[in-house]
Motif scaffolding. Structure first.
Motif, PDB file in Angstrom:
ATOM      1  N   ALA A 148      -6.401  77.044 -73.612  1.00  0.00           N
ATOM      2  CA  ALA A 148      -4.849  77.276 -73.570  1.00  0.00           C
ATOM      3  C   ALA A 148      -4.522  78.397 -73.206  1.00  0.00           C
ATOM      4  N   PRO A 149      -3.636  78.750 -72.182  1.00  0.00           N
ATOM      5  CA  PRO A 149      -3.329  79.938 -71.989  1.00  0.00           C
ATOM      6  C   PRO A 149      -2.409  80.583 -73.140  1.00  0.00           C
ATOM      7  N   LYS A 150      -2.431  81.979 -73.320  1.00  0.00           N
ATOM      8  CA  LYS A 150      -2.028  82.585 -74.468  1.00  0.00           C
ATOM      9  C   LYS A 150      -1.492  84.041 -73.718  1.00  0.00           C
ATOM     10  N   SER A 151      -0.401  84.617 -74.619  1.00  0.00           N
ATOM     11  CA  SER A 151      -0.124  85.839 -74.317  1.00  0.00           C
ATOM     12  C   SER A 151      -0.771  87.015 -74.795  1.00  0.00           C
ATOM     13  N   TRP A 152      -1.043  88.209 -74.215  1.00  0.00           N
ATOM     14  CA  TRP A 152      -2.002  89.037 -74.489  1.00  0.00           C
ATOM     15  C   TRP A 152      -1.183  89.746 -75.818  1.00  0.00           C
ATOM     16  N   LEU A 153      -0.009  89.508 -75.939  1.00  0.00           N
ATOM     17  CA  LEU A 153       0.780  90.156 -77.129  1.00  0.00           C
ATOM     18  C   LEU A 153       0.127  89.561 -78.555  1.00  0.00           C
ATOM     19  N   GLU A 154      -0.565  88.361 -78.438  1.00  0.00           N
ATOM     20  CA  GLU A 154      -1.216  87.965 -79.648  1.00  0.00           C
ATOM     21  C   GLU A 154      -2.413  88.659 -79.941  1.00  0.00           C
ATOM     22  N   PHE A 155      -2.924  89.608 -79.106  1.00  0.00           N
ATOM     23  CA  PHE A 155      -3.856  90.250 -79.570  1.00  0.00           C
ATOM     24  C   PHE A 155      -3.769  91.914 -79.799  1.00  0.00           C
ATOM     25  N   THR A 156      -2.540  92.211 -79.947  1.00  0.00           N
ATOM     26  CA  THR A 156      -2.196  93.377 -79.891  1.00  0.00           C
ATOM     27  C   THR A 156      -1.637  93.885 -81.375  1.00  0.00           C
ATOM     28  N   GLY A 157      -1.283  93.110 -82.313  1.00  0.00           N
ATOM     29  CA  GLY A 157      -0.493  93.452 -83.393  1.00  0.00           C
ATOM     30  C   GLY A 157      -1.952  93.724 -84.635  1.00  0.00           C
ATOM     31  N   GLU A 158      -1.372  94.236 -85.677  1.00  0.00           N
ATOM     32  CA  GLU A 158      -2.265  94.459 -86.770  1.00  0.00           C
ATOM     33  C   GLU A 158      -3.574  93.324 -87.161  1.00  0.00           C
ATOM     34  N   TRP A 159      -2.666  92.243 -87.209  1.00  0.00           N
ATOM     35  CA  TRP A 159      -3.670  91.004 -87.632  1.00  0.00           C
ATOM     36  C   TRP A 159      -4.495  90.485 -86.500  1.00  0.00           C
ATOM     37  N   ALA A 160      -4.247  91.136 -85.359  1.00  0.00           N
ATOM     38  CA  ALA A 160      -5.229  90.480 -84.350  1.00  0.00           C
ATOM     39  C   ALA A 160      -6.612  91.071 -84.358  1.00  0.00           C
ATOM     40  N   PRO A 161      -7.597  90.299 -84.084  1.00  0.00           N
ATOM     41  CA  PRO A 161      -9.105  90.704 -84.153  1.00  0.00           C
ATOM     42  C   PRO A 161      -9.129  92.079 -83.247  1.00  0.00           C
ATOM     43  N   HIS A 162     -10.201  92.819 -83.689  1.00  0.00           N
ATOM     44  CA  HIS A 162     -10.239  94.132 -83.107  1.00  0.00           C
ATOM     45  C   HIS A 162     -11.398  93.641 -82.291  1.00  0.00           C
ATOM     46  N   MET A 163     -11.039  93.838 -80.890  1.00  0.00           N
ATOM     47  CA  MET A 163     -12.041  93.496 -79.642  1.00  0.00           C
ATOM     48  C   MET A 163     -12.942  94.509 -79.502  1.00  0.00           C
ATOM     49  N   ASP A 164     -14.264  94.164 -78.816  1.00  0.00           N
ATOM     50  CA  ASP A 164     -15.082  95.256 -78.865  1.00  0.00           C
ATOM     51  C   ASP A 164     -14.974  95.572 -77.251  1.00  0.00           C
ATOM     52  N   LEU A 165     -14.690  94.571 -76.528  1.00  0.00           N
ATOM     53  CA  LEU A 165     -14.509  94.618 -74.887  1.00  0.00           C
ATOM     54  C   LEU A 165     -13.694  93.761 -74.360  1.00  0.00           C
ATOM     55  N   ILE A 166     -12.522  94.305 -73.276  1.00  0.00           N
ATOM     56  CA  ILE A 166     -11.598  93.717 -72.922  1.00  0.00           C
ATOM     57  C   ILE A 166     -12.163  93.801 -71.362  1.00  0.00           C
ATOM     58  N   VAL A 167     -12.220  92.538 -70.555  1.00  0.00           N
ATOM     59  CA  VAL A 167     -12.419  92.477 -69.262  1.00  0.00           C
ATOM     60  C   VAL A 167     -11.086  91.993 -68.467  1.00  0.00           C
ATOM     61  N   ALA A 168     -10.754  92.718 -67.576  1.00  0.00           N
ATOM     62  CA  ALA A 168      -9.616  92.401 -66.738  1.00  0.00           C
ATOM     63  C   ALA A 168     -10.122  91.697 -65.483  1.00  0.00           C
ATOM     64  N   LEU A 169      -9.754  90.568 -65.344  1.00  0.00           N
ATOM     65  CA  LEU A 169     -10.070  89.859 -64.004  1.00  0.00           C
ATOM     66  C   LEU A 169      -8.867  89.758 -62.847  1.00  0.00           C
ATOM     67  N   ASP A 170      -8.124  90.519 -63.069  1.00  0.00           N
ATOM     68  CA  ASP A 170      -6.892  90.686 -61.957  1.00  0.00           C
ATOM     69  C   ASP A 170      -6.338  92.063 -62.311  1.00  0.00           C
ATOM     70  N   ALA A 171      -6.171  92.637 -61.114  1.00  0.00           N
ATOM     71  CA  ALA A 171      -5.543  94.048 -61.001  1.00  0.00           C
ATOM     72  C   ALA A 171      -4.503  94.286 -61.522  1.00  0.00           C
TER      73      ALA A 171
END
Length: 170
Positions: free
Chosen positions: A65-88
């Motif tokens: 399901a499409p989600k906003s990237w803001l869901e992954f920016t707060g203190e409660w968000a999981p800490h990512m090891d890698l972010i992959v941008a597929l769009d410039a």
């Protein structure tokens, strides 16, 4: 303590390329990766042509399901090891800061939703991008760096950096 590598795929609408990458990595190596996708301006639903490409081989399309990237920016968000941008348009300099300062890379694929395509051209574009993403995800998950379990951030002596390395060959 070991855990799965956390990977976040980004696209503007999070309805095609990032969804395809999320589904493929989860299906092919979900035992080693916890996979997410998001966008700066998420669509209302996953694009039908993306689902058509995924339907034959993905076991759980209901997770997508499409989600906003803001869901992954707060203190409660999981800490990512890698972010992959597929769009410039969502490259590192456009994206918000994500917790844990994950490695940020960009994989360039044509936008199958670009304006001006006929329905046949759009279908061919989705198929081509799908197979390009299959190839890239397959190469990525076989990199030696990601074949062993992740080390928990809590036990890591060195903080994560935004180093610029080649995470996956083009």
């Amino acid at each position: 303590m070991t855990s799965k590598y956390k990977v976040l795929f980004l696209c503007r609408e999070n309805s095609a390329r990032s969804i395809i990458a999320e589904a493929l990595l989860r299906e092919l190596a979900g035992h080693r990766f916890e996979v997410f996708s998001a966008g700066s301006d998420p669509a209302a639903r996953v694009h039908a042509l993306a689902l058509a490409q995924l339907r034959p081989g993905i076991s759980d399309l209901g997770l997508l399901a499409p989600k906003s990237w803001l869901e992954f920016t707060g203190e409660w968000a999981p800490h990512m090891d890698l972010i992959v941008a597929l769009d410039a348009r969502v490259a590192e300099y456009h994206a918000p800061d994500f917790p844990g300062k994950p490695l940020f890379v960009q994989w360039d694929f044509a936008d199958p939703l670009a304006e001006g395509m006929t329905p046949d051209e759009r279908g061919r574009s989705f198929e081509k991008v799908f197979w390009q993403i299959v190839r890239r995800v397959t190469l990525f998950m076989e990199l030696p760096r990601y074949t062993t379990p992740a080390v928990s951030h809590a036990t890591t002596a060195e903080p994560a950096t935004r180093e610029r390395d080649i995470v996956c060959p083009g």
